[in-house]
Enzyme design. Sequence first.
Site, PDB file in Angstrom:
ATOM      1  N   ASN A 136      41.224  33.298  52.399  1.00  0.00           N
ATOM      2  CA  ASN A 136      42.864  33.075  52.141  1.00  0.00           C
ATOM      3  C   ASN A 136      43.553  34.485  52.178  1.00  0.00           C
ATOM      4  O   ASN A 136      44.900  34.543  51.697  1.00  0.00           O
ATOM      5  CB  ASN A 136      42.894  32.628  50.742  1.00  0.00           C
ATOM      6  CG  ASN A 136      42.282  33.684  49.576  1.00  0.00           C
ATOM      7  OD1 ASN A 136      41.885  34.891  49.871  1.00  0.00           O
ATOM      8  ND2 ASN A 136      42.190  33.543  48.397  1.00  0.00           N
ATOM      9  N   HIS A 138      42.834  37.507  50.994  1.00  0.00           N
ATOM     10  CA  HIS A 138      42.890  38.597  50.034  1.00  0.00           C
ATOM     11  C   HIS A 138      42.434  39.788  50.307  1.00  0.00           C
ATOM     12  O   HIS A 138      41.555  39.893  51.299  1.00  0.00           O
ATOM     13  CB  HIS A 138      42.330  38.091  48.639  1.00  0.00           C
ATOM     14  CG  HIS A 138      40.730  37.910  48.852  1.00  0.00           C
ATOM     15  ND1 HIS A 138      40.248  36.940  47.984  1.00  0.00           N
ATOM     16  CD2 HIS A 138      39.895  38.532  49.215  1.00  0.00           C
ATOM     17  CE1 HIS A 138      38.742  37.021  48.124  1.00  0.00           C
ATOM     18  NE2 HIS A 138      38.582  37.902  49.052  1.00  0.00           N
ATOM     19  N   GLU A 143      44.474  37.999  45.121  1.00  0.00           N
ATOM     20  CA  GLU A 143      44.521  36.572  45.649  1.00  0.00           C
ATOM     21  C   GLU A 143      46.109  36.489  45.995  1.00  0.00           C
ATOM     22  O   GLU A 143      46.997  37.286  45.547  1.00  0.00           O
ATOM     23  CB  GLU A 143      44.407  35.551  44.751  1.00  0.00           C
ATOM     24  CG  GLU A 143      42.905  35.853  43.932  1.00  0.00           C
ATOM     25  CD  GLU A 143      41.800  35.346  44.964  1.00  0.00           C
ATOM     26  OE1 GLU A 143      42.060  35.341  46.115  1.00  0.00           O
ATOM     27  OE2 GLU A 143      40.644  34.704  44.677  1.00  0.00           O
TER      28      GLU A 143
HETATM   29  C1  F6R Z   1      34.985  42.587  47.700  1.00  0.00           C
HETATM   30  C2  F6R Z   1      36.291  42.304  48.346  1.00  0.00           C
HETATM   31  C3  F6R Z   1      36.692  41.118  48.862  1.00  0.00           C
HETATM   32  C4  F6R Z   1      35.871  40.826  50.189  1.00  0.00           C
HETATM   33  C5  F6R Z   1      36.339  39.394  50.590  1.00  0.00           C
HETATM   34  C6  F6R Z   1      35.272  39.057  51.819  1.00  0.00           C
HETATM   35  O1  F6R Z   1      34.793  43.856  47.141  1.00  0.00           O
HETATM   36  O2  F6R Z   1      36.852  43.405  47.932  1.00  0.00           O
HETATM   37  O3  F6R Z   1      37.931  41.284  49.386  1.00  0.00           O
HETATM   38  O4  F6R Z   1      35.760  41.826  51.076  1.00  0.00           O
HETATM   39  O5  F6R Z   1      36.170  38.459  49.818  1.00  0.00           O
HETATM   40  O6  F6R Z   1      34.127  38.836  51.579  1.00  0.00           O
HETATM   41  P1  F6R Z   1      32.974  38.507  52.497  1.00  0.00           P
HETATM   42  O7  F6R Z   1      32.718  39.980  53.175  1.00  0.00           O
HETATM   43  O8  F6R Z   1      31.702  38.247  51.691  1.00  0.00           O
HETATM   44  O9  F6R Z   1      33.289  37.480  53.431  1.00  0.00           O
END
Ligand code: F6R
Length: 262
Positions: A136, A138, A143
Site C-alpha cells: 500500500n 507504506h 500507513e
Molecule cells: C518493516 C517496514 C515495512 C516493510 C514493508 C515491506 O520494518 O518498515 O515498511 O519494509 O512492510 O515488507 P516486506 O519486505 O516483508 O514485503
Amino acid sequence: MEVVILADPAAVGSHTAELVARRAAETPDMVLGIATGSSPLGTYRELARLHAQGDVTFDGVRCFALDEYVGLPERHPASYALVVERELTTPLGLDPANVRTPDGSAADIQQACLDYEHALAASGGVDLQILGIGTNGHIGFNEPTSSLASRTRVKALSQQTRMDNARFFAKGEDVPTHCITQGLGTIMEAREIVLVAQGEAKAAAVAAAIEGPVSSMCPASLLQFHPRTRIVLDEAAASGLTLADYHRFVAEAKHHFPGGTR
Ligand code: F6R
C-alpha cells in the site's frame, strides 16, 4: 531520485549490500537505519557473507530499526527485536548495545516513542537508512494518510498490512493491530536512503512512489523530496514504471560523470 533496475532479487541484495559495506568502510561508526520484513533479507544475508569472509566489519556501526509491533509477548519470533537479532546483530557481529528497536512492550508506550526520537537525535542521526515498501506504499509502518511530517508514534496497522504480514504469524488474527513506527518526518532526516523492492506485488506501490504525485495516500512518494535516495528494484518490481528505459539509460551512461548522476 536514483532508480536502479536489476535482473533479480539476488542482484538487488548484492548491489545494496555493496553500498552498505562501502558506507561502513567509509564511516566505521555510522548510524544505519534498518527495515525488517522480507525485502532487505537478501541484502542482510549478503552482508553476513561478506562479514564471514572478513571483507567488512561492523564493530562500530550503530543501528536503529524503523518499527516494532505493540503488545507481542517478549521474544515472540515475529517481533522485530528478534528479527533484528537473528538477521543482523548475530550474523554481522554487531554489538547488541549498539542496536535499538522501539520498545513495543513499554508500560508507557507514548514515552517509549519520545525516547526513541531522543535516542535517534543523540546518535547524531541516521547516515544510511534501508527501507522496504508495503503493497500500500507504506514505509516503516506509516500507513496511507500518515502525516508527511510525522514523528515516531503509535500507529494502527491497516488491514492490508495485517494481511500482508500474516505470513510471519501462526494465524492471521495474531498479527498485532498497532505498532510503534518512526514517522515520515523522522525517516526523511536520514542523510541517505536506499529503498529495496522485489516482486510484482510491489510494482504498483513502486510506480506510485516514483512516478505518482507526492501524496499521503502513498507515503513512499514523499521520498521524491529526499535529496539522496536510491531505489533498487528487480525487473518485476519495476514493471509498473513508465520511465524504466530512462532509468536503464541513466545507469548505463552514469560512468561518464564522475560522482554519478541523480
Ligand atoms: C518493516 C517496514 C515495512 C516493510 C514493508 C515491506 O520494518 O518498515 O515498511 O519494509 O512492510 O515488507 P516486506 O519486505 O516483508 O514485503
